[in-house]
Design a protein around this motif. Structure first.
Motif, PDB file in Angstrom:
ATOM      1  N   GLY A 259     -12.378   1.229  -6.369  1.00  0.00           N
ATOM      2  CA  GLY A 259     -11.471   0.472  -5.703  1.00  0.00           C
ATOM      3  C   GLY A 259     -11.455  -0.975  -6.095  1.00  0.00           C
ATOM      4  O   GLY A 259     -12.683  -1.211  -6.732  1.00  0.00           O
ATOM      5  N   PRO A 260     -10.491  -1.717  -5.890  1.00  0.00           N
ATOM      6  CA  PRO A 260      -9.249  -1.377  -5.222  1.00  0.00           C
ATOM      7  C   PRO A 260      -8.457  -0.643  -6.088  1.00  0.00           C
ATOM      8  O   PRO A 260      -8.079  -0.867  -7.303  1.00  0.00           O
TER       9      PRO A 260
ATOM     10  N   PHE B  74      -5.360  -7.048  -0.018  1.00  0.00           N
ATOM     11  CA  PHE B  74      -6.653  -6.727   0.718  1.00  0.00           C
ATOM     12  C   PHE B  74      -7.441  -7.996   1.020  1.00  0.00           C
ATOM     13  O   PHE B  74      -7.442  -8.757   0.383  1.00  0.00           O
TER      14      PHE B  74
ATOM     15  N   ARG C 237       0.718  -1.171   0.046  1.00  0.00           N
ATOM     16  CA  ARG C 237       0.078   0.023  -0.004  1.00  0.00           C
ATOM     17  C   ARG C 237       0.720   1.312   0.007  1.00  0.00           C
ATOM     18  O   ARG C 237       0.115   2.377  -0.103  1.00  0.00           O
TER      19      ARG C 237
ATOM     20  N   PRO D 156      -9.869   0.771  -0.807  1.00  0.00           N
ATOM     21  CA  PRO D 156     -10.124  -0.841  -0.863  1.00  0.00           C
ATOM     22  C   PRO D 156     -11.269  -1.147  -1.501  1.00  0.00           C
ATOM     23  O   PRO D 156     -11.672  -0.546  -2.508  1.00  0.00           O
ATOM     24  N   ILE D 157     -11.460  -2.306  -1.975  1.00  0.00           N
ATOM     25  CA  ILE D 157     -12.309  -2.955  -2.847  1.00  0.00           C
ATOM     26  C   ILE D 157     -13.625  -2.285  -2.851  1.00  0.00           C
ATOM     27  O   ILE D 157     -14.175  -2.225  -3.949  1.00  0.00           O
TER      28      ILE D 157
END
Length: 700
Positions: A650-651, A627, A375, A664-665
């Protein structure tokens, strides 16, 4: 000329500068360098050098610093003497006899700011009306002064029990001290903060005396260094109340610098609130050492009179209600005696820093976890190359004892630190009767965007805003500040017995004193505005509620309106009010503002705003990021090449110059015209067509 904001934090020193004579992207310069705790002046000058700024180009400097806070917490200051009324020698150590942890029989109170051997008493007593009950024993006072002189003490606090109503005895004691020690620096409680209740007044005065040499030495060295390199710019210092003052004034009022750095973030939030018409927001700042959160209503940070440096050490100068916890990029992960994974409050700081910095650190930190998870850019946005293997080895020291893979342990570290940050958000919102779900989370700090989504999710907040200057937000906020001073005076009077003329006269005196402070800071009469408040309570209560008071002459009808406003403010703060109980004024507060030139919306849009429809909107590259137990190949975007209105599912990663934003997702981001990244929770996982490249069993 450049208007330069510099914020010195525990790990990084941030710079944001506006060129007031240039428009467009060239008008802005930023820098982020490692702080130099041994001598913050070095980090300050390094930031100027990194930004390519010559001191001779600077028109104004606004500086946020933690030097006072650090000195107090670490007890690194020339210990002052305290002279007080006979019988009150141990007030600052006894406190209010409360317990921090009600059922902990082993708790130990913090070490007092001034040891008992340096606390002295003299015979004197004023009544609550200012009349002399016992005159100051001048012979006893002379002996105390001579004893202090024999010990070589040069900074001295004088705090007598009823001096909030009259400083005559304290002034008399100061004259005796100065005869014995002509070069002494003396702080009087009647001048520091003349408010009822002796503990807060004594502690605040002790802090002023303790910080006199620390703050004066630092600012003097900084001024000399800047002059040597060609700068003639005035230096303003960020205050805990969200304003600023000249460095010469700060040397005389160092207790007003306790939250100097984080206050810049609240100023940046106020700028965004006005720009985007966001009324209610929670401003957060994730740095290398700490996490700060502050609630803002109608574009203004809430102010508290109940700030405590440590347990039972109240500081009674008005301060922004900023809650700080030990949760930042340098926060250390460890295993407690029960075998559970914990994060912070200990920090690796700037030296040696996280293990991945390659500066000798070996302990696992939040930054190491973000790097292992993919990240974080391995060059820290071009600042220096991070050591991935060192980060893996550091995380393994806690992963192996827990029976976890390095990746799962790293993700656990992020989950824990984000929950800790959400706890600080609850302290500034639900603890004051505000629902965090009604707020917009504003994410500042070099690590703010990395954790913003998870923090908001844990706190129940659905909307997040990350500005283009997020990584240097406190430095940016400093450039948008006005000069500000808050003066207070005890004025106890039940409303039904109040003489409105006396009330007007009391505010008029505060205005006179405030004008002098503003004039010393270089503010012209036509730049000055005042705001009045009264701290009021129901008779019999212990604490007060700040209530607005109109400017100008006051009469009985206006006082009645103020009393009605108190009932409304009390209900807003505590959920209840009653007109059946009598109300009293306790303390008057006057806020004086010195309006100064600052950037406006058009400047921000021209310098930092998103591109037009012809901008490059595709990802600049891709990165493998972990993730929720698996790896994804995600797009990495450069905000300089995003167009207004563009959406990102996202991601994904957005790499700002001084920070990174993790989506994030189930996150969705949109870019506005000013380059702000607005993130929302989609409520369900949407992988956006990313390809699963590995499972957690395959790596580390």
């Amino acid at each position: 000329m450049l208007r330069v904001g510099i914020d010195v934090g525990g790990t990084f020193t941030d710079l944001f500068a506006w060129d007031e004579e240039v428009k467009g992207p060239a008008s802005v310069r930023t820098a982020k360098v490692l702080s130099t705790p041994g001598d913050p002046v070095i980090g300050f000058m390094n930031a100027l050098s990194k930004a390519g700024i010559k001191p001779s180009e600077i028109g104004t400097i606004i500086h946020g610093t933690t030097i006072g806070t650090n000195a107090l917490i670490e007890r690194k200051y020339p210990e002052p003497a305290l002279i007080t009324t006979s019988g009150f020698r141990d007030t600052i150590e006894i406190g209010r006899q409360r317990r921090k942890n009600l059922y902990d029989p082993y708790q130990i109170k913090p070490r007092p700011l001034i040891n008992r051997s340096r606390r002295f008493t003299v015979t004197e007593k004023l009544g609550s009306d200012g009349s002399t009950v016992k005159p100051l024993d001048r012979e006893e006072a002379r002996k105390v002064a001579e004893h202090i002189a024999s010990q070589g003490i040069k900074n001295i606090a004088i705090a007598f029990v009823n001096s909030y109503v009259s400083g005559s005895h304290e002034q008399e004691m100061r004259e005796i001290i100065l005869k014995a020690i002509p070069d002494a620096r003396v702080a009087l409680s009647s001048e520091t903060r003349p408010k009822i209740r002796e503990l807060g007044r004594f502690v605040t005065t002790a802090i002023r005396a303790a910080l006199f040499p620390v703050v004066s030495d630092y600012f003097t060295r900084l001024e000399e260094r800047l002059r040597e390199t060609g700068s003639k710019a005035p230096i303003f210092i960020v205050k805990s109340n969200g304003g600023m003052m000249r460095s010469n004034t700060a040397k005389e009022r160092p207790e007003e610098l306790i939250e100097s750095g984080p206050a810049g973030g609240v100023a940046a939030g106020a700028f965004l609130s006005n720009l985007l018409n966001i009324k209610d927001m929670i401003v957060t700042d994730v740095g290398g050492t700490s996490f700060e959160a502050a609630l803002m209503e109608n574009g203004r940070g809430l102010v508290t009179d109940e700030y405590e440096l440590e347990w039972e050490m109240p500081i009674i100068t008005p301060m922004l209600d900023i809650r700080s916890i030990g949760a930042g990029g340098g926060s250390i992960a460890w295993i407690d005696k029960g075998g559970s994974l914990r994060v912070g409050p200990q920090s690796a700081g700037a030296d040696p820093g996280p293990a991945c910095y390659g500066r000798g650190g070996t302990l696992p930190t939040v930054t190491d976890a973000n790097l292992v998870l993919g990240r974080l850019n391995q060059t820290l946005s071009g600042k220096f190359k991070l050591d991935y293997d060192a980060a893996v080895n550091a995380i393994r020291t806690v992963a192996d004892p827990l029976g976890l893979s390095v990746l799962d342990c790293a993700e656990g570290i992020i989950e824990i630190v984000c929950e800790n940050m959400a706890g600080a958000i609850r302290m500034v919102s639900t603890d004051r009767g505000r629902d965090p779900r009604d707020q917009t989370l504003i994410a500042f700090g070099g690590a703010g965007g990395l954790h913003a989504y998870k923090v908001a999710e844990a706190a129940g907040i659905s909307k997040i805003l990350v500005p283009p200057f997020a990584g240097v937000a406190c430095a940016f906020g400093a450039t948008t500040m006005d000069v500000r001073h808050d003066l207070e005076a005890t004025f106890y009077a039940p409303v039904e017995d109040l003489d409105s003329t006396e009330l007007t006269n009391a505010f008029t005196k505060l205005e006179h004193d405030c004008r002098e402070l503003l004039r010393n800071d270089g503010i012209l009469p036509n730049q000055i505005t005042f705001e009045r408040n009264a701290l009021m309570r129901y008779i019999g209560q212990s604490y007060e509620v700040a209530t607005p008071v109109p400017n100008g002459d006051l009469d009985d009808s206006i006082v009645a309106d103020v009393a009605a406003a108190f009932h409304r403010e009390h209900k807003r703060e505590y959920g209840v009010s009653s007109e059946d109980f009598p109300v009293a004024f306790v303390t008057l507060r006057l806020t004086g503002y010195g309006q100064v030139a600052k950037p406006d919306a058009s400047d921000l849009e021209a310098a930092l705003g998103a591109g037009d429809e012809n901008s490059i909107t595709s990802a600049k590259n891709q990165r493998k990021v972990y993730f929720g137990g698996q790896h994804y190949t995600v797009d990495v975007f450069d905000p300089a090449h995003l167009s207004a209105g563009q959406e990102i599912q996202g991601p994904a990663i957005i790499e700002q110059p001084d920070s990174e934003i993790v989506l994030p997702i189930n996150a969705k981001a949109q870019v506005d015209q000013y380059g702000n990244i607005i993130i929302t929770n989609q409520g369900k996982a949407v992988a956006n067509g990313k390809t699963l490249v590995s499972t957690k069993e395959e790596v580390l």
